[in-house]
Design an enzyme around this catalytic site. Structure first.
Site, PDB file in Angstrom:
ATOM      1  N   SER A   1     -57.449 -58.222  -6.039  1.00  0.00           N
ATOM      2  CA  SER A   1     -57.797 -56.755  -5.913  1.00  0.00           C
ATOM      3  C   SER A   1     -59.241 -56.584  -5.869  1.00  0.00           C
ATOM      4  O   SER A   1     -60.000 -57.452  -6.570  1.00  0.00           O
ATOM      5  CB  SER A   1     -57.141 -55.825  -6.953  1.00  0.00           C
ATOM      6  OG  SER A   1     -57.703 -54.507  -6.896  1.00  0.00           O
TER       7      SER A   1
ATOM      8  N   TYR B   1     -55.645 -52.852 -15.555  1.00  0.00           N
ATOM      9  CA  TYR B   1     -55.432 -53.500 -13.978  1.00  0.00           C
ATOM     10  C   TYR B   1     -56.616 -54.186 -13.781  1.00  0.00           C
ATOM     11  O   TYR B   1     -56.685 -55.600 -13.137  1.00  0.00           O
ATOM     12  CB  TYR B   1     -55.131 -52.327 -13.418  1.00  0.00           C
ATOM     13  CG  TYR B   1     -54.819 -52.874 -11.756  1.00  0.00           C
ATOM     14  CD1 TYR B   1     -53.569 -53.596 -11.373  1.00  0.00           C
ATOM     15  CD2 TYR B   1     -55.788 -52.660 -10.794  1.00  0.00           C
ATOM     16  CE1 TYR B   1     -53.302 -53.737 -10.191  1.00  0.00           C
ATOM     17  CE2 TYR B   1     -55.598 -52.731  -9.434  1.00  0.00           C
ATOM     18  CZ  TYR B   1     -54.515 -53.568  -9.316  1.00  0.00           C
ATOM     19  OH  TYR B   1     -54.178 -54.023  -7.703  1.00  0.00           O
TER      20      TYR B   1
HETATM   21  P1  NAP Z   1     -46.099 -52.182  -4.611  1.00  0.00           P
HETATM   22  O1  NAP Z   1     -45.732 -51.134  -3.352  1.00  0.00           O
HETATM   23  O2  NAP Z   1     -45.848 -51.612  -5.796  1.00  0.00           O
HETATM   24  O3  NAP Z   1     -45.095 -53.365  -4.564  1.00  0.00           O
HETATM   25  C1  NAP Z   1     -44.944 -54.342  -5.359  1.00  0.00           C
HETATM   26  C2  NAP Z   1     -43.595 -54.737  -5.531  1.00  0.00           C
HETATM   27  O4  NAP Z   1     -43.424 -55.795  -6.710  1.00  0.00           O
HETATM   28  C3  NAP Z   1     -42.575 -53.915  -5.946  1.00  0.00           C
HETATM   29  O5  NAP Z   1     -41.366 -54.098  -4.850  1.00  0.00           O
HETATM   30  C4  NAP Z   1     -42.213 -54.004  -7.100  1.00  0.00           C
HETATM   31  O6  NAP Z   1     -40.815 -53.772  -7.686  1.00  0.00           O
HETATM   32  C5  NAP Z   1     -42.505 -55.480  -7.371  1.00  0.00           C
HETATM   33  N1  NAP Z   1     -42.626 -55.696  -8.925  1.00  0.00           N
HETATM   34  C6  NAP Z   1     -43.228 -55.116  -9.741  1.00  0.00           C
HETATM   35  N2  NAP Z   1     -42.950 -55.788 -11.044  1.00  0.00           N
HETATM   36  C7  NAP Z   1     -42.745 -57.007 -10.805  1.00  0.00           C
HETATM   37  C8  NAP Z   1     -42.144 -57.993 -11.497  1.00  0.00           C
HETATM   38  N3  NAP Z   1     -42.287 -57.944 -12.867  1.00  0.00           N
HETATM   39  N4  NAP Z   1     -41.430 -59.041 -10.960  1.00  0.00           N
HETATM   40  C9  NAP Z   1     -41.487 -58.988  -9.457  1.00  0.00           C
HETATM   41  N5  NAP Z   1     -41.734 -57.869  -8.939  1.00  0.00           N
HETATM   42  C10 NAP Z   1     -42.340 -56.806  -9.512  1.00  0.00           C
HETATM   43  O7  NAP Z   1     -47.477 -52.899  -4.721  1.00  0.00           O
HETATM   44  P2  NAP Z   1     -48.222 -53.217  -3.326  1.00  0.00           P
HETATM   45  O8  NAP Z   1     -49.263 -52.152  -3.182  1.00  0.00           O
HETATM   46  O9  NAP Z   1     -47.640 -53.811  -2.159  1.00  0.00           O
HETATM   47  O10 NAP Z   1     -49.377 -54.454  -4.061  1.00  0.00           O
HETATM   48  C11 NAP Z   1     -49.195 -55.860  -3.864  1.00  0.00           C
HETATM   49  C12 NAP Z   1     -50.079 -56.521  -4.643  1.00  0.00           C
HETATM   50  O11 NAP Z   1     -51.425 -56.228  -3.949  1.00  0.00           O
HETATM   51  C13 NAP Z   1     -50.173 -56.390  -6.164  1.00  0.00           C
HETATM   52  O12 NAP Z   1     -50.588 -57.362  -6.613  1.00  0.00           O
HETATM   53  C14 NAP Z   1     -51.153 -55.365  -6.286  1.00  0.00           C
HETATM   54  O13 NAP Z   1     -51.802 -55.310  -7.472  1.00  0.00           O
HETATM   55  C15 NAP Z   1     -52.299 -55.852  -5.048  1.00  0.00           C
HETATM   56  N6  NAP Z   1     -53.163 -54.794  -4.799  1.00  0.00           N
HETATM   57  C16 NAP Z   1     -52.525 -53.625  -3.905  1.00  0.00           C
HETATM   58  C17 NAP Z   1     -53.353 -52.734  -3.607  1.00  0.00           C
HETATM   59  C18 NAP Z   1     -53.123 -51.764  -2.713  1.00  0.00           C
HETATM   60  O14 NAP Z   1     -54.063 -50.678  -2.304  1.00  0.00           O
HETATM   61  N7  NAP Z   1     -51.941 -51.347  -2.479  1.00  0.00           N
HETATM   62  C19 NAP Z   1     -54.918 -52.979  -3.673  1.00  0.00           C
HETATM   63  C20 NAP Z   1     -55.304 -53.913  -4.299  1.00  0.00           C
HETATM   64  C21 NAP Z   1     -54.373 -54.944  -4.966  1.00  0.00           C
HETATM   65  P3  NAP Z   1     -40.595 -52.084  -8.184  1.00  0.00           P
HETATM   66  O15 NAP Z   1     -41.000 -51.215  -6.960  1.00  0.00           O
HETATM   67  O16 NAP Z   1     -38.886 -52.347  -8.391  1.00  0.00           O
HETATM   68  O17 NAP Z   1     -41.424 -52.142  -9.434  1.00  0.00           O
END
Ligand code: NAP
Length: 258
Positions: free
Chosen positions: A142, A154
Site C-alpha cells: 500500500s 495498517y
Molecule cells: P477489500 O475490498 O476489503 O477485499 C479484501 C478481501 O480480503 C475481502 O474479500 C475480504 O473478505 C478478504 N479477507 C479479509 N480478511 C481475510 C483473511 N483473514 N483471509 C482471507 N481473506 C480475507 O480490499 P481491497 O481494497 O480489494 O484490498 C486488497 C488489498 O489491497 C489489501 O491487501 C489492501 O490492504 C490493499 N490496498 C487496498 C487499497 C485500496 O485503496 N483499496 C489501497 C492500498 C492497498 P471479507 O470481505 O469477508 O472480510
C-alpha cells in the site's frame, strides 16, 4: 514466445472474493491461468463467478483464512493431491484498521498483522515448496507502506510486509522464484467505499493523476509481475497510485505556484 499469457500455469490469489483480488483472479483467468481464488466465504462470491465463463483459463474457489496456518496446509495438500505445481501466488488479502497513534491498541496491531503480515508469510511458507524455477510471488502492499500514513496498525503492517517481500526475494531468488510488491493508492473497492469524504478529497489533492484508481489497473501490474515478461524483476516495488507516493510532499507547492 514471451508474453502476458499464463496458459498452463496455476496461480493462487488470496482475498479474491471482491475488490482487487476478484479483479486479479478474473484477469488471470482471461490470461489463461488456472486460478485458485481463495477468501473467507464458504462458497464462491458472486463477484468472482462471472470469471467462470471466461474465455481461457479455469477458475476454482477455496475457502481460506490467510491467518490460519492449518488452512494453508490443507490448501497445499489439496494442490499436491491434484499434482499441480504452483507458478504464482498473489498475497492480496488485507484488512485495515483506522486507529491513530495515541489510540491504537496492541490487539489492533495483532489483528492487522495476523492478516497483512502473517498471512503473507504463511502463504510463502506453504506454497514456495510447491514452486519451481520461474514461479512468481506478488505481495500487495500500500502507499501506506511507503509513507507516514495515519492509521498506525495498517501502516506499520504494510511497512513490515515490504521487509518480508525483500527478504523472500533474497531467500527464494536462488531457486528462480521471484518476489515483488505492488503498492496501490486509493483504489475503488469495498475497502475504500467506507472511507470518509475528507479522506477521498485529501488523497485526490496528493495524486498527480487527479483521480482514484480502478481494480483492473492494479490487476494489470499483478499480471505483468506473474508473467515471463518480468522474468528479471525481483525484489521490486511498484506503486500503482496515480503518482501519490512519488512527489515527497511537493505537490502542494507545485499546485500553489501554478
Ligand atoms: P477489500 O475490498 O476489503 O477485499 C479484501 C478481501 O480480503 C475481502 O474479500 C475480504 O473478505 C478478504 N479477507 C479479509 N480478511 C481475510 C483473511 N483473514 N483471509 C482471507 N481473506 C480475507 O480490499 P481491497 O481494497 O480489494 O484490498 C486488497 C488489498 O489491497 C489489501 O491487501 C489492501 O490492504 C490493499 N490496498 C487496498 C487499497 C485500496 O485503496 N483499496 C489501497 C492500498 C492497498 P471479507 O470481505 O469477508 O472480510
Amino acid at each position: 514466445m514471451v508474453s502476458l499469457q499464463l496458459e498452463g500455469r496455476t496461480v493462487v490469489v488470496t482475498g479474491a472474493g471482491q475488490g482487487q483480488g476478484a479483479a486479479e483472479a478474473r484477469l488471470l483467468v482471461e490470461a489463461g491461468a488456472r486460478v485458485i481464488a481463495t477468501d473467507l466465504a464458504a462458497d464462491m462470491p458472486a463477484e468472482l463467478a462471472r470469471a467462470e465463463s471466461g474465455p481461457a483459463g479455469q477458475l476454482l474457489y477455496r475457502q481460506l483464512d490467510v491467518s490460519d496456518a492449518s488452512g494453508w496446509s490443507e490448501l497445499a495438500s489439496w494442490l499436491q493431491s491434484h499434482g499441480w505445481r504452483v507458478d504464482g501466488l498473489v498475497n492480496n488479502a488485507g484488512i485495515t484498521q483506522r486507529s491513530r497513534l495515541l489510540d491504537a491498541s496492541v490487539a489492533d496491531l495483532q489483528k492487522v498483522y495476523g492478516v497483512n503480515v502473517a498471512g503473507a508469510l504463511l502463504g510463502i511458507q506453504s506454497l514456495a515448496p510447491l514452486m519451481g524455477s520461474g514461479a512468481s510471488i506478488v505481495n500487495v502492499g500500500s502507499v501506506a507502506g511507503l509513507t507516514a500514513h495515519y492509521p498506525v496498525a495498517y501502516t506499520t503492517s504494510k511497512w513490515a510486509l515490504r521487509g518480508l517481500s525483500q527478504l523472500a526475494a533474497l531467500e527464494l531468488g536462488p531457486r528462480g522464484i521471484r518476489v515483488n510488491t505492488v503498492h496501490p493508492g486509493f483504489i475503488e473497492t469495498p475497502m475504500t467505499a467506507g472511507a470518509k469524504p475528507e479522506f477521498r478529497q485529501a488523497t485526490l489533492a496528493e495524486t498527480p493523476l487527479g483521480r482514484t484508481g480502478g481494480v483492473e489497473e492494479v490487476a494489470g501490474v499483478v499480471l505483468f509481475l506473474l508473467s515471463p515478461l518480468s522474468s528479471y524483476v525481483t525484489g521490486a516495488e511498484i506503486p500503482v497510485d496515480g503518482g501519490q507516493s512519488s512527489h515527497g510532499g511537493a505537490k502542494s507547492v507545485s499546485d500553489a505556484l501554478r
